[in-house]
Write a protein that holds these residues in place. Structure first.
Motif, short mmCIF file in Angstrom:
data_model
loop_
_atom_site.label_atom_id
_atom_site.label_comp_id
_atom_site.label_asym_id
_atom_site.label_seq_id
_atom_site.Cartn_x
_atom_site.Cartn_y
_atom_site.Cartn_z
N UNK A 103 0.82 -1.20 0.00
CA UNK A 103 0.00 0.00 0.00
C UNK A 103 0.87 1.26 0.00
N UNK A 104 1.85 1.28 0.87
CA UNK A 104 2.73 2.46 0.92
C UNK A 104 3.53 2.58 -0.38
N UNK A 105 4.04 1.45 -0.85
CA UNK A 105 4.81 1.48 -2.09
C UNK A 105 3.97 2.07 -3.22
N UNK A 106 2.71 1.65 -3.29
CA UNK A 106 1.83 2.15 -4.35
C UNK A 106 1.69 3.67 -4.25
N UNK A 107 1.60 4.20 -3.02
CA UNK A 107 1.50 5.65 -2.85
C UNK A 107 2.77 6.34 -3.34
N UNK A 108 3.93 5.79 -2.95
CA UNK A 108 5.20 6.40 -3.38
C UNK A 108 5.29 6.44 -4.90
N UNK A 109 4.88 5.34 -5.51
CA UNK A 109 5.00 5.20 -6.96
C UNK A 109 3.97 6.08 -7.68
N UNK A 115 10.68 5.64 -8.36
CA UNK A 115 10.84 4.34 -9.00
C UNK A 115 12.07 3.56 -8.54
N UNK A 116 12.88 4.13 -7.66
CA UNK A 116 14.04 3.39 -7.15
C UNK A 116 14.21 3.67 -5.66
#
Length: 569
Positions: A103-109, A115-116
DNA sequence: GCCGTTTTCGGCCCGACTGTTTTCAGTCG
């Protein structure tokens, strides 16, 4: 295409779907299929070639069976490729940061277009993460604290490193007056080859005491989390350890729960549900009344099962075996009578023949085979025919001198890249015991690897295939062995299979060892000792055999040498 | 996406801890 590779594609697919917010049960289906594929001895690639029905495997339905077939025949997975286009690999890497999930990764992306890991770090440093809705300074700081370890996070450590730490901590906690019971749980208790982290369970009259003691323990570097019942610490070795404090009446339920595996527990809980019960780490409950939980035996009894040894708890048939009262009586280390793979100063070992023999005798072994390297392994000072014959003379002489242990003239003979044996048949015929192994050319194509293994298996003097795949746990995949074919040929030719007990090898693994046993192939657990301390690793080989469900009768070196030699061709 | 003979639709194990919230979502095991 190996099972490992197919499973890897499904796992990647699951990660990517998770970041995209797909149906969690669909994601679970991919992970579950990956697990089934990884833990099957038969090659899925071969099954596809034979047009076998893949839906016979649990967790693989019509759709996934088609996906496997597509992956095997084309080498690619269109849906996976598509998702990779949409989600860069650096985004998936973010999942390795502790406390950061899909969930957090999706927000960052999606909102910051990161992307890195480097971009994420820069954004955190600039304070951009804490401006996001639902995020604050603490999450941002936690990411900064953990991001450098993300590359290492998720890496599992050898059981030979993890288990001793856990056992020291358990012993020290048991010394506290306030602690009544303590045990290692988790994958370490199941004796897996590697542990991601450690789980320790205690019962105590005062929750704070064991937690304080753990925080002050010399092996502990820092406390990562601390609540009422759970504390997470990092050991100085880098391994993370969870301590759980539970009441005495819940110890068995907690031990069962935290020993896992997750897959095993899902089935146990489903059984409970079917019986109108609920199982959690505090006990077994009917409505609000606790009906079991003090011991593991009680918990299993509540769902109409006998106690199941932790090594078998992987949902690979142990529940059915328990149900029909046909759980195997597992091998114990005391049952091992001989060790048939070791080295001396004649090749690359550190001990003389006599030193190795005395050390083996001191450990209660009744017979050993001295199996120094053959000449191809020049780096290890491998022996040619003349040196080997002279070495065997020394072995025979030592055997005359020693009482209470029998020494056998053996050799670890290389199977060369051109599918010939490193020593001639006339030399091999003089040996009491021939271990054939692959050391070089492990990356050869499957056909050539199999040609080499078949050369060894059909050689009239070869008794066993040592470390059959050549894999190194967590470091190097083994050769591309068609295991089903190898095992069938071994069974037909009276050739045994080794479980190499060294924790870096543990080869055969438990899946293939079970497959070998099913074909009636005698398994030999060997230490491959290169010094007098090398015998210490025997326990890891025994654990591997137990995880394969092997009993005394399945393991040939539980026999006396007189009985053992009757198994030789 | 899988599974099943009480189901081919509607389930799919359960709780602790943290951080961000004013009652819960995300993560982890």
């Amino acid at each position: 295409m190996t099972n490992e590779q197919i499973a890897g594609m499904f796992e990647q697919l699951a990660d990517l779907l998770e970041i995209q917010g797909a149906n969690p049960f669909r994601i679970r289906a991919y992970r579950s299929a990956a697990r089934t594929i990884k833990s099957t001895a038969d090659s899925f690639a071969a099954l596809v070639e034979q047009s076998a029905d893949l839906t016979q495997f649990s967790g693989i339905g019509k759709d996934l069976a088609n996906q496997v077939a597509e992956v095997v025949t084309s080498g690619t997975h269109p849906k996976l490729d598509e998702l990779r286009q949409e989600v860069p690999s650096g985004v998936v890497d973010m999942l390795r940061i502790p406390g950061v999930g899909p969930k957090k990764v999706a927000v960052f992306f999606k909102t910051l277009n990161l992307t890195t890991l480097d971009e994420l770090k820069a954004a955190a440093t600039a304070g951009k993460l804490s401006e996001l809705k639902g995020f604050g300074k603490k999450i941002e700081q936690s990411i900064l604290d953990n991001i450098d370890q993300a590359a290492e996070a998720g890496q599992r450590v050898s059981i030979s490193v993890a288990r001793p730490s856990a056992e020291v901590i358990v012993d020290d906690l048991l010394k506290l007056d306030e602690v009544t019971q303590a045990s290692v749980a988790g994958s370490c208790r199941r004796r897996k080859e590697t542990c991601g982290d450690l789980d320790v369970l205690v019962t105590s009259s005062d929750h704070g005491v064991p937690m304080d003691a753990l925080a002050d323990h010399p092996l502990v570097e820092s406390v990562l989390q601390r609540g009422e019942t759970k504390q997470r610490v990092r050991l100085s070795s880098g391994i993370e350890l969870d301590l759980r404090v539970v009441p005495d009446e819940s110890f068995g339920a907690a031990l069962q729960y935290f020993t896992g595996s997750k897959e095993h527990n899902v089935v146990v809980r489903q059984r409970a549900k079917d019986r109108g019960l609920k199982v959690n780490e505090y006990g077994v409950f009917r409505d609000d009344e606790q009906i079991a939980g003090a011991t593991e035996e009680d918990v299993y009894a509540a769902v109409d099962l006998p106690w199941i040894p932790p090594e078998l708890r992987e949902n690979r048939g142990e529940i059915q075996a328990a149900e029909s009262d046909s759980l195997p009586e597992l091998l114990t280390i005391e049952q091992i009578k001989g060790d048939l793979h070791m080295h001396t100063t004649a090749s690359d070992g550190a001990g003389s023949i006599l030193e190795m023999a005395e050390a083996a005798k001191a450990r209660g072994l009744k017979y050993i085979a001295i199996t120094d390297h053959s000449k191809r392994v020049s780096m290890a000072n491998g022996l040619d025919a003349d040196r080997l014959r002279s070495h065997w003379d020394d072995v025979r002489q030592a055997n005359e001198q020693l009482k209470g242990i029998e020494l056998l003239c053996g050799v670890e003979c290389d199977i060369l890249e051109d599918a010939t044996m490193d020593l001639d048949d006339d030399v091999l015929s003089e040996a009491d015991w021939v271990v054939a192994v692959l050391h070089y050319g492990l990356r050869q194509p499957r056909d050539q690897i199999m040609k080499r293994l078949m050369c060894a298996v059909t050689n009239p003097h070869v008794n066993i295939i040592g470390h059959p795949t050549g894999r190194l746990v967590g470091r190097r995949d083994g050769a591309d062995v068609h295991m089903t074919e190898l095992l069938k040929a071994a069974a037909d030719n009276g050739v045994m299979m080794e479980i190499n007990a060294h924790p870096k090898r543990l080869d055969l693994d438990e899946i293939n060892a079970a497959a070998a046993r099913d074909l009636g192939i005698p398994i030999v657990i060997s230490t491959d000792s290169h010094s007098v301390n090398g015998f210490d690793v025997l326990e890891y080989g025994v654990d591997q055999a137990r995880r394969a469900g092997l009993g005394k009768g399945d393991v040939a070196n539980t026999r006396t040498w007189a009985q053992f030699r009757k198994l030789l061709k």
